[in-house]
Enzyme design. Structure first.
Site, PDB file in Angstrom:
ATOM      1  N   THR A 177       1.124  -1.081   0.081  1.00  0.00           N
ATOM      2  CA  THR A 177      -0.012   0.053   0.082  1.00  0.00           C
ATOM      3  C   THR A 177       0.927   1.251   0.006  1.00  0.00           C
ATOM      4  OG1 THR A 177      -1.631  -1.176   1.228  1.00  0.00           O
ATOM      5  CG2 THR A 177      -1.860   1.220   1.018  1.00  0.00           C
ATOM      6  N   PHE A 213       1.035   4.954   0.779  1.00  0.00           N
ATOM      7  CA  PHE A 213       0.532   6.199   1.648  1.00  0.00           C
ATOM      8  C   PHE A 213       1.087   7.606   1.195  1.00  0.00           C
ATOM      9  CE2 PHE A 213       0.323   2.282   3.735  1.00  0.00           C
ATOM     10  CZ  PHE A 213      -0.732   2.459   4.644  1.00  0.00           C
TER      11      PHE A 213
END
Length: 380
Positions: free
Chosen positions: A263, A265
């Site tokens: 992921t 960010f």
């Protein structure tokens, strides 16, 4: 009194993770927020948030045993919009907002982006944006895309609604674990709770185990629910950090279907950073175009002709209320509606080539804003 909004980008001013719920979730008790406090200017930050990072290890060890007494240990509660009326303390430690509860992957991302920071949980993505704008925290670290689940559309929309700047990015490997209360074995589990994307990313393992999946708001919240209600037939898919905080047992580790689960960010701040050319930089922009044949091709060509590599392009319907100065969109066909295009490219705004590309794009874009020019995370 709050500071006036900061102008957004070099040019004119300018989603929870999308996933399908696997089954109808059993409603959980809502995670309560910290009690409303109206703090005077320069009043101290709520003590249970101020001391969270330093007391985390102690809190974790106190709940490790899994007893009811341990699980009642006070943890920082997520901020809500009603909590955004105070002012932070004057300490030197940087305060970083993230969405979720302690043990969330977003918390790990915040601590990776800003080591030794004070991580402040927020109930919603928008609450984290507002906490930065209102000077309650210094930064926010929020997810923008996942290598398996795709883009987090809500946060793309919020980038345009709020006047924050992207000052960095951090990539986090997501390693899901199957958690349960101590004494509960895998064969005892009838259902498992987690965020819908986490459930989807562990589909093969959960299908093999024959466990019913129920979607909830976030992974750490699922772990918290299982622990605090002492459920003996329900597990959670969450991080190993969540297991430690809430005193749960790790039944299985690394249960995600694919190992390359990452992921990305974004690190957000009130002020932009000064772009440089001595290290890899990335720049994020958003723009809109008149409707017509080849308009998007023409827009992307300004980068191709200058050998600028695009790493991401995302389209979102233009929400007119987010752009009050952008009401006169021309050449719309009947039944059509305009789009915004979010683009990331590998170049610093300190590079003349990048400046020339955006000057070229501005000649025919109906709207253009630089969201940030920041160091690229090349750690993964």
């Amino acid at each position: 009194m709050l500071a006036s909004p900061i102008s957004h980008g070099t040019f004119q001013p300018a989603a929870t993770m999308a996933a399908t719920t696997l089954v109808n979730p059993t409603p959980l008790n809502p995670i309560t927020s910290i009690s409303d406090q109206k703090l005077p200017f320069k009043a101290k930050f709520p003590s249970h948030l101020r001391r969270f990072t330093t007391s985390l290890s102690a809190s974790a060890s106190s709940v490790q045993g899994g007893t009811s007494e341990g699980k009642s240990t006070s943890l920082p509660r997520p901020l809500t919009s009603t909590d955004l009326t105070g002012w932070p303390s004057e300490g030197s430690r940087i305060r970083v907002a993230y969405q979720g509860v302690p043990g969330a992957y977003s918390e790990s991302a915040a601590e990776k982006a800003y080591p030794n920071c004070e991580a402040v949980p927020c109930e919603q993505f928008e609450t984290a944006f507002e906490a930065v704008e209102r000077w309650l925290v210094d930064r926010a670290v929020l997810p923008i895309e996942n290598s398996l689940g795709g883009s987090i559309h809500r946060n793309y929309d919020l980038l345009l609604r709020h006047r924050l700047h992207i000052v960095g990015e951090v990539k986090l490997s997501i390693r899901h674990c199957l958690l349960a209360n101590h004494g509960v074995k895998i064969e005892h589990l009838k259902r498992v709770l987690s965020h819908p994307q986490a459930l989807a990313q562990c589909e093969n393992t959960l299908t093999r185990l024959g466990i019913v999946r129920e979607a909830v708001d976030d992974t750490a919240g699922a772990a918290k629910h299982v622990a605090f209600h002492e459920l003996d037939d329900t597990g959670a898919v969450a991080s190993a950090a969540a297991a430690k905080i809430y005193g749960l047992n790790l039944l299985l580790q690394d249960i995600q279907d694919y190992s390359d689960n990452v992921t990305r960010f974004l690190m957000l701040a009130r002020e932009p950073i000064i772009p440089r050319t001595d290290r890899p930089f990335k720049t994020s922009i958003v723009f809109s175009l008149d409707e017509g044949p080849g308009m998007l091709f023409k827009a992307l060509a300004v980068f191709a002709m200058r050998q600028i590599n695009l790493t991401k392009i995302e389209s979102r319907p233009l929400q007119r209320q987010a752009l009050p100065a952008h009401n006169e969109i021309t050449n719309e066909s009947p039944g059509s509606f305009p789009y915004l295009f979010y683009v990331d490219f590998q170049a610093s705004m300190a590079d003349q080539t990048a400046q020339n590309a955006l000057s070229h794009l501005k000649e025919f874009a109906t709207f253009l804003s630089v969201l940030g020019s920041y160091p690229e995370d090349v750690s993964i």
